[in-house]
Design an enzyme around this catalytic site. Structure first.
Site, short mmCIF file in Angstrom:
data_model
loop_
_atom_site.label_atom_id
_atom_site.label_comp_id
_atom_site.label_asym_id
_atom_site.label_seq_id
_atom_site.Cartn_x
_atom_site.Cartn_y
_atom_site.Cartn_z
N GLU A 1 73.28 -9.65 80.51
CA GLU A 1 73.90 -9.21 81.76
C GLU A 1 73.86 -10.36 82.78
O GLU A 1 74.69 -10.43 83.67
CB GLU A 1 73.18 -7.97 82.31
CG GLU A 1 74.00 -7.22 83.35
CD GLU A 1 73.46 -5.83 83.69
OE1 GLU A 1 74.04 -4.82 83.24
OE2 GLU A 1 72.44 -5.76 84.41
N HIS B 1 62.16 -7.53 56.13
CA HIS B 1 62.61 -6.67 55.02
C HIS B 1 63.96 -6.05 55.34
O HIS B 1 64.33 -5.04 54.74
CB HIS B 1 61.55 -5.61 54.73
CG HIS B 1 60.27 -6.24 54.28
ND1 HIS B 1 60.04 -6.57 52.96
CD2 HIS B 1 59.19 -6.67 54.97
CE1 HIS B 1 58.85 -7.16 52.86
NE2 HIS B 1 58.32 -7.24 54.07
N GLY C 1 68.47 -5.43 89.57
CA GLY C 1 68.01 -4.34 88.71
C GLY C 1 67.22 -4.83 87.52
O GLY C 1 66.13 -4.33 87.20
N ARG C 2 67.74 -5.85 86.83
CA ARG C 2 67.07 -6.32 85.60
C ARG C 2 65.87 -7.21 85.89
O ARG C 2 65.24 -7.72 84.96
CB ARG C 2 68.08 -7.00 84.67
CG ARG C 2 68.88 -8.11 85.32
CD ARG C 2 70.10 -8.48 84.47
NE ARG C 2 70.97 -9.45 85.15
CZ ARG C 2 71.93 -9.13 86.00
NH1 ARG C 2 72.18 -7.87 86.30
NH2 ARG C 2 72.69 -10.07 86.55
N GLU D 1 74.64 8.26 84.99
CA GLU D 1 73.75 8.72 83.93
C GLU D 1 72.43 9.21 84.55
O GLU D 1 71.91 10.28 84.22
CB GLU D 1 73.44 7.59 82.95
CG GLU D 1 74.61 7.14 82.10
CD GLU D 1 75.41 6.01 82.74
OE1 GLU D 1 75.31 5.83 83.98
OE2 GLU D 1 76.16 5.34 82.01
O1 F6P Z 1 75.65 -0.91 85.30
C1 F6P Z 1 74.74 -1.94 85.23
C2 F6P Z 1 73.61 -1.71 86.20
O2 F6P Z 1 74.06 -1.90 87.50
C3 F6P Z 1 72.45 -2.61 85.88
O3 F6P Z 1 72.58 -3.88 86.40
C4 F6P Z 1 71.33 -1.84 86.45
O4 F6P Z 1 70.08 -2.28 85.99
C5 F6P Z 1 71.69 -0.45 85.99
O5 F6P Z 1 73.10 -0.39 86.10
C6 F6P Z 1 71.05 0.68 86.74
O6 F6P Z 1 71.37 0.63 88.09
P1 F6P Z 1 70.57 1.52 89.15
O7 F6P Z 1 69.17 1.07 89.16
O8 F6P Z 1 71.27 1.28 90.46
O9 F6P Z 1 70.69 2.96 88.72
#
Ligand code: F6P
Length: 532
Positions: free
Chosen positions: A338, A369, A252-253, A200
């Site tokens: 996650e 509401h 990542g998170r 993405e």
């Molecule tokens: O698909 C899940 C994930 O790996 C998450 O854990 C992560 O935050 C997100 O995709 C984005 O990953 P990246 O920072 O490698 O693009």
């Protein structure tokens, strides 16, 4: 211990905890960290339950695991990685060793580079082809989006830098709408991706590059990258002085404290960003040193475990009475679901208890509401987590803030007290009588005895936001440690990614759908006929 807790819960499940909530209980069933207060008096947890819950921490050696995490041990065992987002906010702490190497010099050097770049952008020393940068677009997804997007919104009163936009979805509607708002000659694009492979993000980054190329002679000069993958950022054409790296021990998170927070730093400046880090660091110190019963992350986690694994309440509503935290529920969905949405324990065996809960929510009073009807009168019990600030940032409208606070406290009170049939009857006795009176009254009964907690803080400053986010991170850690799972991998996201890669040529008509199940093949056929 789980059996003991379940057995004890059976003995107290039917009592009305509302009757227990006096001033003494309010003092005993609350914790303080800095100037934040976490109140869990409005739950069915009593001294015995709390002792048994705290025994879970000892049984799981949470203190040992916590110390191992802070010390850089590879506690993410399925990926063989340390878990050291805490090092990113260890501003004046001592050395942190990973494989015998102190990581702090590199962390602080990157932070200083981020600060310099952010101030160059904010002060107009770094410009786009058309002059001063007016817009920053952060392209990332999951942890590379939710943290900074949530925090930029949360710290809007401190926002004095360029406009910040966040593009995450591969749906062209997301990037299309964003690009239409920006002038490519004065826009900086930040490609945020730990791996720099996420489909993405890379698709959106290429779209942004093409958009910029139409008007800008050297579009790569208006791109920056936040990633662990230097080779890939170079291959994309981003010069190393605009690449801000981090190591694989930042999940990542959990990554908004480092380079992934660059858009936040652009928005609020390096000083406010440092205050955010200091808030996180303050919560780390509290988590490391406070006795369990005083320990806010530990008690927040244990309340969650009581509700989910012991009482069987499988969802949790996060309800910030602070509009600035409107993205907090979305952020926590990733952080918690996650991390702890797993059915396998660290040793590969099936989890013996339920995994982490479904987390959802919306800011108050909007939720009141919309979905609070179900929270008050639905058949399922939904533990609610309220957040509320003593003060907002709209000083001239403080009376409105007071109304907000009144609503927050009223909701937790209503959930706990409920309204009995005689009380409901008295409310409508002047309008109905006989059977109709009872029927009408029954619709107005609130069972009550519904648990909630409240996190109260003076004001949502950068420091307090840091405290709140680190609080939730450590809560996830404690919960994962007690459940015996690895909170730091995310294998559950892989299968869908693989199947999407398989399906892309089918959707594009380059492969047929014969290998797919009947439902998927039928949907492909429908969408193709409809023009996909
Ligand atoms: O698909 C899940 C994930 O790996 C998450 O854990 C992560 O935050 C997100 O995709 C984005 O990953 P990246 O920072 O490698 O693009």
């Amino acid at each position: 211990m789980w059996d003991k807790l379940r057995a004890y819960h059976k003995t107290v499940a039917d009592r009305r905890f509302a009757d227990m909530v006096d001033a003494e209980r309010a003092a005993a069933f609350a914790t303080q960290a800095g100037d934040m207060r976490f109140d869990y008096a409005k739950t069915n947890i009593d001294d015995t339950a709390r002792d048994l819950l705290i025994d879970l921490l000892d049984q799981a050696d949470v203190a040992g695991k916590r110390d191992a995490m802070f010390a850089g041990a590879a506690i993410n065992e399925t990926e063989g990685r340390a878990v050291l987002h805490t090092a990113l906010r260890n501003l004046d702490g001592g050395p942190v060793l990973v494989d015998g190497q102190d990581v702090m010099p590199a962390v602080l050097e990157t932070l200083a580079r981020m600060g310099k770049f952010a101030s160059d952008v904010r002060d107009g020393r770094y410009t786009g082809q058309g002059g001063q940068i007016t817009d920053v677009i952060n392209i990332g997804i999951g942890g590379s989006d939710l943290g900074p997007a949530m925090a930029v919104k949360a710290l809007a009163p401190y926002h004095d830098g360029p406009r910040c936009h966040f593009v995450s979805n591969v749906d062209p509607a997301d990037i299309g709408a964003t690009l239409r708002q920006c002038d490519p000659t004065t826009t900086l694009v930040i490609v945020a991706s730990k791996t720099f492979t996420t489909i993405e993000t890379m698709t959106n980054a290429r779209t942004a590059l093409a958009w910029m190329r139409e008007k800008v002679t050297d579009p790569g000069a208006q791109f920056a990258a936040l990633s662990t993958a230097d080779d890939k950022t170079a291959a994309f054409g981003i010069a190393s002085d605009r690449v801000f790296g981090f190591e694989d021990w930042v999940g990542g998170r959990y990554s908004m404290w480092g380079p992934i927070g660059l858009s936040l730093m652009m928005a609020v400046g390096a000083d406010a960003f440092h205050a955010f880090l200091r808030g996180g660091q303050a919560m780390d110190l509290h988590f490391k040193s406070a006795a369990w019963v005083e320990n806010m992350p530990a008690m927040l986690a244990l309340v969650g475990i009581w509700h989910n694994q012991i009482c069987g309440y499988s969802t949790r509503a996060v309800l910030p009475y602070d509009n600035l935290l409107s993205r907090l529920p979305a952020y926590l969905q990733q952080l918690e679901m996650e991390s702890n949405g797993k059915g396998v324990s660290m040793d590969g065996a099936d989890l013996a208890v339920d995994s982490g809960p479904v987390v959802w929510g919306e800011p108050g009073t909007n939720g009141q509401h919309a979905f609070y009807q179900l929270i008050h009168q639905g058949t399922r019990v939904i533990p609610c987590e309220f957040l509320v600030a003593a003060r907002g940032h709209e000083d001239d409208l403080h009376h409105q803030h007071q109304l907000l606070v009144a609503n927050c406290l009223a909701q937790s009170e209503a959930l706990m007290r409920g309204r009995s049939l005689p009380e409901a009857t008295a409310k409508v006795a002047d309008r109905f009588s006989g059977d109709e009176l009872e029927r009408q009254a029954r619709h107005r009964v609130f069972a009550g005895n519904r648990p909630s907690t409240t996190l109260a803080y003076p004001q949502l400053t950068p420091f307090v936001l840091g405290q709140i986010i680190a609080l939730y991170e450590h809560r996830v850690f404690v919960e994962g440690a007690v459940l015996g799972i690895n909170s730091y991998d995310q294998w559950g996201v892989e299968l869908g990614k693989e199947l999407a890669t398989d399906l892309q040529p089918v959707i594009e008509g380059r492969a047929d759908a014969t290998s797919k199940d009947g439902s998927t093949a039928a949907l492909v056929s429908f969408l193709q006929k409809a023009g996909v």
